[in-house]
Scaffold this motif. Structure first.
Motif, short mmCIF file in Angstrom:
data_model
loop_
_atom_site.label_atom_id
_atom_site.label_comp_id
_atom_site.label_asym_id
_atom_site.label_seq_id
_atom_site.Cartn_x
_atom_site.Cartn_y
_atom_site.Cartn_z
N UNK A 155 43.13 49.74 -44.27
CA UNK A 155 42.28 50.13 -43.15
C UNK A 155 42.39 51.63 -42.88
N UNK A 156 43.60 52.16 -42.88
CA UNK A 156 43.78 53.59 -42.64
C UNK A 156 43.10 54.41 -43.73
N UNK A 157 43.28 54.01 -44.98
CA UNK A 157 42.65 54.74 -46.09
C UNK A 157 41.13 54.66 -46.00
N UNK B 209 46.50 51.41 -38.02
CA UNK B 209 47.70 50.86 -38.66
C UNK B 209 48.03 51.62 -39.94
N UNK B 210 49.31 51.83 -40.18
CA UNK B 210 49.77 52.27 -41.49
C UNK B 210 50.89 51.30 -41.90
N UNK B 211 51.45 51.50 -43.07
CA UNK B 211 52.53 50.62 -43.48
C UNK B 211 53.83 50.92 -42.74
N UNK B 212 53.93 52.10 -42.12
CA UNK B 212 55.15 52.48 -41.42
C UNK B 212 55.07 52.05 -39.96
N UNK C 69 46.99 44.30 -38.01
CA UNK C 69 48.15 43.44 -38.12
C UNK C 69 49.44 44.23 -38.00
N UNK C 70 50.58 43.56 -38.09
CA UNK C 70 51.87 44.23 -37.98
C UNK C 70 52.14 45.15 -39.18
N UNK C 71 52.86 46.22 -38.94
CA UNK C 71 53.18 47.18 -40.01
C UNK C 71 54.19 46.58 -40.96
N UNK D 128 50.13 61.60 -35.38
CA UNK D 128 51.50 61.24 -35.03
C UNK D 128 51.58 59.76 -34.69
N UNK D 129 52.75 59.25 -34.46
CA UNK D 129 52.89 57.85 -34.09
C UNK D 129 52.18 57.59 -32.75
N UNK D 130 51.66 56.38 -32.61
CA UNK D 130 50.81 56.03 -31.46
C UNK D 130 51.64 55.54 -30.28
N UNK D 131 52.52 56.43 -29.82
CA UNK D 131 53.39 56.10 -28.69
C UNK D 131 53.35 57.23 -27.67
#
Length: 211
Positions: free
Chosen positions: A122-124, A27-30, A168-170, A137-140
């Motif tokens: 969490x990412x940090x 997860x990131x904030x974006x 959780x949700x971004x 990159x984005x996880x898509x």
């Protein structure tokens, strides 16, 4: 392959998988990103393969601050440090001159490197535990919407990656703004979660192109 769903506290497990050359969605904030250890060529190749991403498209890396940027970039302008002070951790990706320390597959053979410090604990924590930048990159799946939840990642990449770390949700839910600092004047390549006016206020007049 079965995809594990890790809780936000399973940082060491996520870092261990990355250390082993496996892929972990974070997860990131974006949006959620698909992370690979950026120093491992095979892991980065697996990232392209899992997403179906064209290898001509370079990958940005996630870092925990400018000290880590200095390990993968060169000729870093003073403005990059000013922007990092103002907006990192946050939704700003800066394009800088790569130092050639990462495998060529990361910048797709180019001489520039995108870097960002994400604003998600969490990412940090994963980056700091691993101690290396993440190609992320984005996880898509390529061409599909960028996921903003762990379930959204699993819907697209379940069975293709080792794990997703559920944070959780971004909060922002929009990709980062990409700013190219290798050209004069600097140029916004993608407008995202950080506004032009905010960047302009930090840089001062004449530093940013008119778009």
């Amino acid at each position: 392959m079965s995809t594990r769903c890790l809780t936000g506290g399973e940082i060491e497990q996520a870092a261990t998988l990355l250390r082993e050359g496996k892929l972990v969605a974070l997860p990131t904030e974006t949006v959620y990103g698909l992370a690979a250890d950026a120093t491992q060529e095979r892991a980065v190749q697996a990232n392209y393969d899992a997403k179906g991403r064209p290898e001509a498209k370079p990958l940005n890396v996630l870092v925990d601050g400018m000290s880590m940027v200095e390990t993968v970039c060169r000729d870093i302008p003073a403005d990059a440090y000013r922007l990092a002070d103002a907006f990192w951790p946050g939704p700003l990706t800066m394009i800088l001159r790569g130092s050639g320390t990462l495998p060529p597959i990361v910048p797709a053979g180019g001489d520039t490197q995108g870097v960002r410090c994400p604003d998600h604990p969490a990412a940090l924590a994963v980056i700091r535990t691993l101690g290396r930048p993440l190609a992320c990159p984005s996880a898509n799946l390529s061409g599909r919407p960028s996921p903003k939840t762990a379930d959204g990642v699993l819907a697209q990449l379940g069975g293709r990656i080792a794990a997703v770390l559920d944070g959780g949700p971004c909060a922002v839910g929009m990709e980062s703004t990409i700013l190219d600092l290798t050209v004069t004047p600097y140029r916004i390549l993608r407008q995202g979660g950080l506004g032009r006016e905010e960047i302009q206020a930090v840089l001062g007049p004449g530093k940013l192109d008119n778009g």
